[in-house]
Write a protein that holds these residues in place. Structure first.
Motif, PDB file in Angstrom:
ATOM      1  N   LYS A 152      -3.979   1.357  -2.954  1.00  0.00           N
ATOM      2  CA  LYS A 152      -4.654   0.985  -1.836  1.00  0.00           C
ATOM      3  C   LYS A 152      -5.065  -0.469  -1.817  1.00  0.00           C
ATOM      4  O   LYS A 152      -5.256  -0.911  -3.429  1.00  0.00           O
ATOM      5  CB  LYS A 152      -5.873   1.884  -1.514  1.00  0.00           C
ATOM      6  CG  LYS A 152      -5.465   3.401  -1.616  1.00  0.00           C
ATOM      7  CD  LYS A 152      -7.059   3.936  -1.525  1.00  0.00           C
ATOM      8  CE  LYS A 152      -6.898   5.470  -1.350  1.00  0.00           C
ATOM      9  NZ  LYS A 152      -7.990   6.479  -1.397  1.00  0.00           N
ATOM     10  N   SER A 170       0.219   5.985  -5.311  1.00  0.00           N
ATOM     11  CA  SER A 170      -0.480   5.672  -3.898  1.00  0.00           C
ATOM     12  C   SER A 170      -1.558   4.552  -3.778  1.00  0.00           C
ATOM     13  O   SER A 170      -2.836   4.717  -3.492  1.00  0.00           O
ATOM     14  CB  SER A 170      -1.391   7.060  -3.689  1.00  0.00           C
ATOM     15  OG  SER A 170      -0.189   8.055  -3.533  1.00  0.00           O
ATOM     16  N   ALA A 193       0.875  -1.038  -0.076  1.00  0.00           N
ATOM     17  CA  ALA A 193      -0.077   0.017   0.216  1.00  0.00           C
ATOM     18  C   ALA A 193       0.836   1.289   0.069  1.00  0.00           C
ATOM     19  O   ALA A 193       1.869   1.289   0.686  1.00  0.00           O
ATOM     20  CB  ALA A 193      -0.851   0.004   1.189  1.00  0.00           C
ATOM     21  N   GLY A 194       0.569   2.025  -0.942  1.00  0.00           N
ATOM     22  CA  GLY A 194       1.426   3.453  -0.860  1.00  0.00           C
ATOM     23  C   GLY A 194       2.254   3.187  -2.142  1.00  0.00           C
ATOM     24  O   GLY A 194       2.833   4.379  -2.342  1.00  0.00           O
ATOM     25  N   SER A 207      -1.747  -4.670   2.423  1.00  0.00           N
ATOM     26  CA  SER A 207      -1.796  -3.679   3.436  1.00  0.00           C
ATOM     27  C   SER A 207      -0.462  -3.732   4.467  1.00  0.00           C
ATOM     28  O   SER A 207       0.149  -4.465   4.455  1.00  0.00           O
ATOM     29  CB  SER A 207      -3.069  -3.730   3.926  1.00  0.00           C
ATOM     30  OG  SER A 207      -3.177  -5.076   4.697  1.00  0.00           O
ATOM     31  N   ARG A 249      -4.860   9.646  -8.495  1.00  0.00           N
ATOM     32  CA  ARG A 249      -3.802   8.841  -8.055  1.00  0.00           C
ATOM     33  C   ARG A 249      -3.443   8.291  -9.085  1.00  0.00           C
ATOM     34  O   ARG A 249      -2.088   7.833  -9.251  1.00  0.00           O
ATOM     35  CB  ARG A 249      -4.476   7.706  -6.868  1.00  0.00           C
ATOM     36  CG  ARG A 249      -4.731   8.308  -5.841  1.00  0.00           C
ATOM     37  CD  ARG A 249      -5.192   7.171  -4.931  1.00  0.00           C
ATOM     38  NE  ARG A 249      -6.506   6.342  -5.155  1.00  0.00           N
ATOM     39  CZ  ARG A 249      -6.324   4.959  -5.260  1.00  0.00           C
ATOM     40  NH1 ARG A 249      -5.193   4.355  -5.241  1.00  0.00           N
ATOM     41  NH2 ARG A 249      -7.471   4.462  -5.718  1.00  0.00           N
ATOM     42  N   GLU A 272      -7.833  -1.718  -1.853  1.00  0.00           N
ATOM     43  CA  GLU A 272      -8.835  -1.887  -2.755  1.00  0.00           C
ATOM     44  C   GLU A 272      -8.700  -1.980  -4.044  1.00  0.00           C
ATOM     45  O   GLU A 272      -9.622  -1.664  -4.976  1.00  0.00           O
ATOM     46  CB  GLU A 272     -10.082  -0.947  -2.081  1.00  0.00           C
ATOM     47  CG  GLU A 272      -9.622   0.705  -1.846  1.00  0.00           C
ATOM     48  CD  GLU A 272      -9.191   1.016  -0.579  1.00  0.00           C
ATOM     49  OE1 GLU A 272      -8.555  -0.078  -0.021  1.00  0.00           O
ATOM     50  OE2 GLU A 272      -9.500   2.007  -0.145  1.00  0.00           O
ATOM     51  N   ASP A 273      -7.641  -1.387  -4.443  1.00  0.00           N
ATOM     52  CA  ASP A 273      -7.078  -1.456  -5.866  1.00  0.00           C
ATOM     53  C   ASP A 273      -6.902  -2.889  -6.539  1.00  0.00           C
ATOM     54  O   ASP A 273      -6.539  -3.151  -7.487  1.00  0.00           O
ATOM     55  CB  ASP A 273      -5.990  -0.395  -6.167  1.00  0.00           C
ATOM     56  CG  ASP A 273      -6.437   0.997  -6.006  1.00  0.00           C
ATOM     57  OD1 ASP A 273      -5.547   1.638  -5.318  1.00  0.00           O
ATOM     58  OD2 ASP A 273      -7.494   1.252  -6.197  1.00  0.00           O
TER      59      ASP A 273
END
Length: 114
Positions: free
Chosen positions: A86, A84, A14-15, A114, A66, A88-89
């Motif tokens: 997430k 960025s 994530a990120g 995550s 993003r 959920e992507d």
């Protein structure tokens, strides 16, 4: 026969960032529009971003700010820069190209931990 070949998927934290590419083969004309869709497990395929031959873009609200879509008409290639990221992507990302009819790639997995 038109063939769309995607690349660039993978596993990222994530990120993080990933860049997807989709190259079209078997056609000498530029597509009217190209884009990316995604499908998460148990969900319907949804639009992520599209770009016309005139480079007008459209994004899903969930990725605005993003993700950036771009294309190289000379190469009949479309790109998706994803920043960025997430969890959920996480989904299978499909390339789409439209010239009278829709063409689809085979999909590339993007997994965001995550």
């Amino acid at each position: 026969q038109v063939l769309l070949v995607e690349s660039g998927g993978g596993l990222v934290q994530a990120g993080g960032s990933l860049r997807l590419s989709c190259a079209a083969a078997g056609i000498t004309f530029s597509f009217d529009a190209m884009g990316w869709y995604r499908q998460a497990p148990g969900k319907q395929r949804e639009l992520v971003a599209t770009i016309t031959s005139g480079t007008s873009t459209n994004y899903a609200d969930s990725v605005k700010g993003r993700f950036t879509i771009s294309r190289d008409n000379a190469k009949n290639t479309v790109y998706l820069q994803m920043n960025s990221l997430k969890p959920e992507d996480t989904a299978v990302y499909f390339c789409n190209a439209r010239l009278i009819v829709d063409y689809w790639g085979q999909g590339t997995q993007v997994t965001v931990s995550s």
